[in-house]
Enzyme design. Structure first.
Site, PDB file in Angstrom:
ATOM      1  N   GLU A  44      45.766 -39.983 -24.264  1.00  0.00           N
ATOM      2  CA  GLU A  44      44.212 -39.979 -23.249  1.00  0.00           C
ATOM      3  C   GLU A  44      43.819 -40.293 -22.576  1.00  0.00           C
ATOM      4  O   GLU A  44      44.537 -40.753 -21.985  1.00  0.00           O
ATOM      5  CB  GLU A  44      43.205 -40.782 -24.195  1.00  0.00           C
ATOM      6  CG  GLU A  44      41.596 -41.119 -24.243  1.00  0.00           C
ATOM      7  CD  GLU A  44      40.766 -41.631 -25.054  1.00  0.00           C
ATOM      8  OE1 GLU A  44      39.955 -42.230 -25.348  1.00  0.00           O
ATOM      9  OE2 GLU A  44      42.392 -42.954 -25.553  1.00  0.00           O
ATOM     10  N   LYS A 110      34.780 -36.132 -26.510  1.00  0.00           N
ATOM     11  CA  LYS A 110      34.847 -37.337 -27.349  1.00  0.00           C
ATOM     12  C   LYS A 110      33.742 -37.532 -28.398  1.00  0.00           C
ATOM     13  O   LYS A 110      32.401 -37.577 -27.701  1.00  0.00           O
ATOM     14  CB  LYS A 110      35.602 -38.492 -27.061  1.00  0.00           C
ATOM     15  CG  LYS A 110      36.127 -39.440 -27.768  1.00  0.00           C
ATOM     16  CD  LYS A 110      36.218 -40.408 -26.957  1.00  0.00           C
ATOM     17  CE  LYS A 110      36.982 -42.235 -28.158  1.00  0.00           C
ATOM     18  NZ  LYS A 110      37.366 -42.757 -26.395  1.00  0.00           N
ATOM     19  N   CYS A 144      41.293 -40.835 -30.312  1.00  0.00           N
ATOM     20  CA  CYS A 144      41.599 -42.405 -29.723  1.00  0.00           C
ATOM     21  C   CYS A 144      40.211 -42.757 -30.885  1.00  0.00           C
ATOM     22  O   CYS A 144      40.581 -42.745 -32.176  1.00  0.00           O
ATOM     23  CB  CYS A 144      40.979 -42.748 -28.409  1.00  0.00           C
ATOM     24  SG  CYS A 144      41.765 -44.826 -28.744  1.00  0.00           S
TER      25      CYS A 144
END
Length: 259
Positions: A44, A110, A144
């Site tokens: 990431e 995300k 994540c």
């Protein structure tokens, strides 16, 4: 259709907010690969580390990091994926690119921004999950904090491979290990998690634990590794389909819709 996918995972220490240096480091590691690979997975925010300094670090969509990824994809004849900080239409995004060897690409923003680090106050959350079709594989790439939310990852479309790119700190690494394995088992899919090492500019330590799990939760290599490393692993679709057909666990999954 490619039954075996050769995947390179890169677990490296990231230079804090230094895109030029990070791209140089990753270039050297990737160029040193001796094996042919089909997919290269980076962490990431691999150009900067997990920074909230978006105003000074963000690139325009299809910026320098994007161009670098396209160049790597072409030179290595491999897909490349990882996330970077992007500014688009006045908003900042933690955006994952999945770039194909021919230069075509898909993006995923995300969904679950990390409130503990005030990521939600800096970056606009994505709204749509991405399923990539590549060499006969269905791939779901996530980022994540998404790992903590199993509904978002639920395998309702029979994807073959789930990917998490991350900056996951050492203090909560047990959760990373446990949830990665759980996501593989519950979704009856290959699951890859690529994390970083080192210390960032906020003094958070990262100890890696990059891993690849099969659909029964078996790790393909030592997933407790803290050092920098590059690993190339072949994952096969035949064994995945055979196991799914034998156990039929996905056929018993609950039905639901996301609002």
């Amino acid at each position: 259709m490619k039954e075996n996918l050769n995947v390179a995972v890169l677990q490296l220490d990231l230079a804090w907010e230094n895109a030029r240096k990070n791209l140089e480091i990753f270039s050297n590691r990737i160029n040193a690969l001796k094996e042919d690979v089909d997919l290269i997975v980076l962490p990431e925010m691999f150009t900067t580390g997990f920074s909230m300094n978006a105003e000074s670090l963000a690139e325009e969509a299809e910026g320098a990091a994007f161009d670098w990824m396209k160049k790597i994809a072409l030179e290595k004849d491999s897909a490349v994926t990882g996330s970077v900080i992007v500014k688009e239409a006045g908003n900042y995004y933690n955006r994952l690119y999945f770039i194909f060897p021919n230069g075509d690409y898909k993006t995923y923003d995300k969904k679950h921004t990390f409130t503990l680090a005030k990521e939600d106050q800096t970056y606009t959350a994505g709204k749509e999950r991405l399923i990539v079709e590549y060499k006969g594989w269905k791939i779901c790439p996530l980022i994540c904090y998404d790992l903590r939310f199993p509904v978002w990852a639920r395998n309702t479309v029979n994807y073959d491979l789930l990917i998490y790119v991350a900056n996951w700190p050492e203090t909560r690494i047990h959760a990373w290990d446990t949830l990665l394995q759980a996501r593989a088992i519950e979704n009856m899919a290959w699951c890859i998690g690529v994390n970083r090492t080192g210390k960032d500019g906020n003094e958070y330590n990262y100890n890696g634990h990059t891993a690849i799990y099969d659909c029964l939760g078996k790790s393909l290599f030592d997933h407790n590794r803290k050092e920098e490393f590059t690993e190339v692993v072949s994952i096969d679709r035949d064994s995945l389909i055979e196991t799914r057909n034998k156990l039929k666990f996905l056929q018993d999954r609950d039905s639901f819709t996301l609002n």
